[in-house]
Motif scaffolding. Structure first.
Motif, mmCIF file in Angstrom:
data_model
loop_
_atom_site.group_PDB
_atom_site.id
_atom_site.type_symbol
_atom_site.label_atom_id
_atom_site.label_comp_id
_atom_site.label_asym_id
_atom_site.label_seq_id
_atom_site.Cartn_x
_atom_site.Cartn_y
_atom_site.Cartn_z
ATOM 1 N N ASP A 120 -13.778 -9.439 0.581
ATOM 2 C CA ASP A 120 -12.335 -9.536 0.818
ATOM 3 C C ASP A 120 -11.571 -8.730 -0.221
ATOM 4 O OD1 ASP A 120 -12.563 -11.198 3.043
ATOM 5 O OD2 ASP A 120 -12.636 -13.002 1.805
ATOM 6 N N TYR A 121 -10.473 -8.122 0.233
ATOM 7 C CA TYR A 121 -9.623 -7.292 -0.615
ATOM 8 C C TYR A 121 -8.167 -7.569 -0.282
ATOM 9 C CZ TYR A 121 -13.855 -4.538 -1.389
ATOM 10 O OH TYR A 121 -15.112 -4.144 -1.720
ATOM 11 N N ILE A 122 -7.308 -7.371 -1.271
ATOM 12 C CA ILE A 122 -5.873 -7.355 -1.048
ATOM 13 C C ILE A 122 -5.503 -5.893 -0.827
ATOM 14 C CG2 ILE A 122 -3.593 -7.653 -2.111
ATOM 15 C CD1 ILE A 122 -4.820 -9.921 -3.798
ATOM 16 N N VAL A 123 -4.768 -5.608 0.235
ATOM 17 C CA VAL A 123 -4.248 -4.254 0.439
ATOM 18 C C VAL A 123 -2.740 -4.343 0.312
ATOM 19 C CG1 VAL A 123 -4.065 -2.276 1.985
ATOM 20 C CG2 VAL A 123 -6.140 -3.656 1.985
ATOM 21 N N LYS A 147 -7.362 4.372 3.910
ATOM 22 C CA LYS A 147 -7.667 5.365 2.876
ATOM 23 C C LYS A 147 -6.815 5.006 1.672
ATOM 24 C CE LYS A 147 -8.683 9.379 5.769
ATOM 25 N NZ LYS A 147 -8.313 10.784 6.031
ATOM 26 N N SER A 148 -7.398 5.162 0.500
ATOM 27 C CA SER A 148 -6.671 4.820 -0.714
ATOM 28 C C SER A 148 -7.123 5.709 -1.863
ATOM 29 C CB SER A 148 -6.921 3.355 -1.079
ATOM 30 O OG SER A 148 -6.285 3.039 -2.293
ATOM 31 N N HIS A 149 -6.228 5.883 -2.822
ATOM 32 C CA HIS A 149 -6.538 6.611 -4.046
ATOM 33 C C HIS A 149 -6.760 5.659 -5.210
ATOM 34 C CE1 HIS A 149 -5.876 10.719 -2.747
ATOM 35 N NE2 HIS A 149 -4.744 10.374 -2.163
ATOM 36 N N ASN A 150 -6.508 4.353 -5.019
ATOM 37 C CA ASN A 150 -6.519 3.451 -6.162
ATOM 38 C C ASN A 150 -7.003 2.058 -5.784
ATOM 39 O OD1 ASN A 150 -5.976 2.531 -8.800
ATOM 40 N ND2 ASN A 150 -3.950 1.845 -8.197
ATOM 41 N N VAL A 151 -7.837 1.492 -6.650
ATOM 42 C CA VAL A 151 -8.219 0.088 -6.564
ATOM 43 C C VAL A 151 -8.073 -0.474 -7.974
ATOM 44 C CG1 VAL A 151 -10.697 0.537 -6.890
ATOM 45 C CG2 VAL A 151 -9.968 -1.574 -5.814
ATOM 46 N N SER A 152 -7.507 -1.679 -8.068
ATOM 47 C CA SER A 152 -7.295 -2.292 -9.372
ATOM 48 C C SER A 152 -7.646 -3.767 -9.300
ATOM 49 C CB SER A 152 -5.836 -2.098 -9.808
ATOM 50 O OG SER A 152 -4.965 -2.701 -8.869
ATOM 51 N N HIS A 153 -7.432 -4.460 -10.389
ATOM 52 C CA HIS A 153 -7.719 -5.891 -10.437
ATOM 53 C C HIS A 153 -6.799 -6.545 -11.464
ATOM 54 C CE1 HIS A 153 -10.298 -3.908 -13.431
ATOM 55 N NE2 HIS A 153 -9.953 -4.924 -14.187
ATOM 56 N N ALA A 154 -6.692 -7.843 -11.347
ATOM 57 C CA ALA A 154 -5.920 -8.636 -12.295
ATOM 58 C C ALA A 154 -6.519 -10.037 -12.318
ATOM 59 C CB ALA A 154 -4.452 -8.693 -11.881
ATOM 60 N N PRO A 155 -6.586 -10.654 -13.480
ATOM 61 C CA PRO A 155 -7.167 -11.999 -13.560
ATOM 62 C C PRO A 155 -6.469 -13.014 -12.668
ATOM 63 C CG PRO A 155 -6.913 -11.086 -15.751
ATOM 64 C CD PRO A 155 -6.244 -10.129 -14.797
ATOM 65 N N ILE A 161 -7.512 -5.233 -5.710
ATOM 66 C CA ILE A 161 -6.246 -4.842 -5.102
ATOM 67 C C ILE A 161 -6.326 -3.360 -4.743
ATOM 68 C CG2 ILE A 161 -3.752 -4.677 -5.435
ATOM 69 C CD1 ILE A 161 -4.253 -6.812 -7.761
ATOM 70 N N VAL A 162 -6.295 -3.067 -3.450
ATOM 71 C CA VAL A 162 -6.365 -1.701 -2.959
ATOM 72 C C VAL A 162 -4.949 -1.253 -2.615
ATOM 73 C CG1 VAL A 162 -7.274 -0.208 -1.141
ATOM 74 C CG2 VAL A 162 -8.681 -2.070 -2.029
ATOM 75 N N SER A 163 -4.547 -0.111 -3.123
ATOM 76 C CA SER A 163 -3.237 0.444 -2.776
ATOM 77 C C SER A 163 -3.384 1.185 -1.454
ATOM 78 C CB SER A 163 -2.752 1.416 -3.853
ATOM 79 O OG SER A 163 -2.585 0.740 -5.068
ATOM 80 N N GLY A 164 -2.693 0.705 -0.430
ATOM 81 C CA GLY A 164 -2.791 1.323 0.892
ATOM 82 C C GLY A 164 -2.003 2.615 0.940
ATOM 83 N N ASP A 165 -2.709 3.741 1.073
ATOM 84 C CA ASP A 165 -2.044 5.034 1.185
ATOM 85 C C ASP A 165 -1.992 5.514 2.629
ATOM 86 O OD1 ASP A 165 -1.654 5.240 -1.571
ATOM 87 O OD2 ASP A 165 -3.596 6.183 -1.888
ATOM 88 N N TYR A 166 -2.942 5.051 3.442
ATOM 89 C CA TYR A 166 -3.048 5.521 4.824
ATOM 90 C C TYR A 166 -3.735 4.426 5.631
ATOM 91 C CZ TYR A 166 -4.830 8.314 8.755
ATOM 92 O OH TYR A 166 -5.128 8.799 10.002
ATOM 93 N N VAL A 167 -3.169 4.084 6.781
ATOM 94 C CA VAL A 167 -3.766 3.083 7.665
ATOM 95 C C VAL A 167 -3.635 3.560 9.101
ATOM 96 C CG1 VAL A 167 -3.662 0.697 8.493
ATOM 97 C CG2 VAL A 167 -3.156 1.177 6.111
ATOM 98 N N GLU A 168 -4.726 3.433 9.830
ATOM 99 C CA GLU A 168 -4.661 3.722 11.268
ATOM 100 C C GLU A 168 -5.330 2.581 12.027
ATOM 101 O OE1 GLU A 168 -8.150 6.579 12.834
ATOM 102 O OE2 GLU A 168 -6.817 7.565 11.401
#
Length: 184
Positions: A120-123, A147-155, A161-168
């Motif tokens: 599971d991921y947050i987009v 499609k994304s250029h960035n994935v991050s995390h936080a406690p 956390i995936v930054s959504g750059d493109y969705v189809e």
């Protein structure tokens, strides 16, 4: 006749010289405007390492290190590793929407929960108003391509956390992040 030609060419040369000089001045100021830490001098690798060690000794740093070592933190890092190649190459990731809302207490703005390869991921999205309607049309169990250029995390979050750059969805683009105005 020669005097008239010289009289016309001389201002042209002067103006083009001023324009060229102005461009060089702008380039120099843009190079100088790279953000630097307090004091204006970039930190060396040793200084960065020392600053990190100092932060790790603070209560926030201690809490973060405990989270990293916890099963929850390790799970988040493992999930990030699974999609790192897709993030680096900006390639398609097949996902299934699992929730139209983010976990309670989230401060990420607009986003959805998805499952990619069993994790599971947050987009999160930074949509413009014109793009909101298409994103709100996403339903649970919709199959989408991200499609994304960035994935991050936080406690605070149990998911990467995936930054959504493109969705189809169904071979139709429903979201494409607009380029940032005024720079990168």
């Amino acid at each position: 006749m020669k005097k008239i030609i010289y009289a016309l060419i001389l201002p042209l040369v002067v103006v083009s010289g001023l324009v060229f000089a102005n461009l060089e001045i702008k380039n120099e100021t843009s190079k100088k405007s790279i953000p630097k830490p307090l004091g204006g001098v970039p930190l060396s690798a040793a200084e960065r390492k020392a600053a990190l060690k100092k932060w790790e000794a603070t209560p926030d740093g201690i809490m973060y290190k405990k989270w990293e070592a916890s099963p929850e933190g390790k799970k988040v890092y493992a999930s990030e590793t699974k999609i790192r190649k897709h993030i680096s190459a900006f390639t398609n990731m097949e996902a299934v929407v699992t929730s139209r809302s983010l976990p309670p207490g989230s401060r990420l703005g607009f986003g959805v929960m998805v499952r990619i390869n069993g994790d599971d991921y947050i987009v999160k999205f930074e949509p413009e108003k014109s793009q909101l309607e298409q994103l709100h049309s996403l339903e649970v169990n919709d199959k989408i391509i991200i499609k994304s250029h960035n994935v991050s995390h936080a406690p605070k979050y149990a998911y990467p956390i995936v930054s959504g750059d493109y969705v189809e969805r169904d071979s139709k683009v429903i979201f494409k992040r607009a380029p940032r105005k005024g720079g990168c």
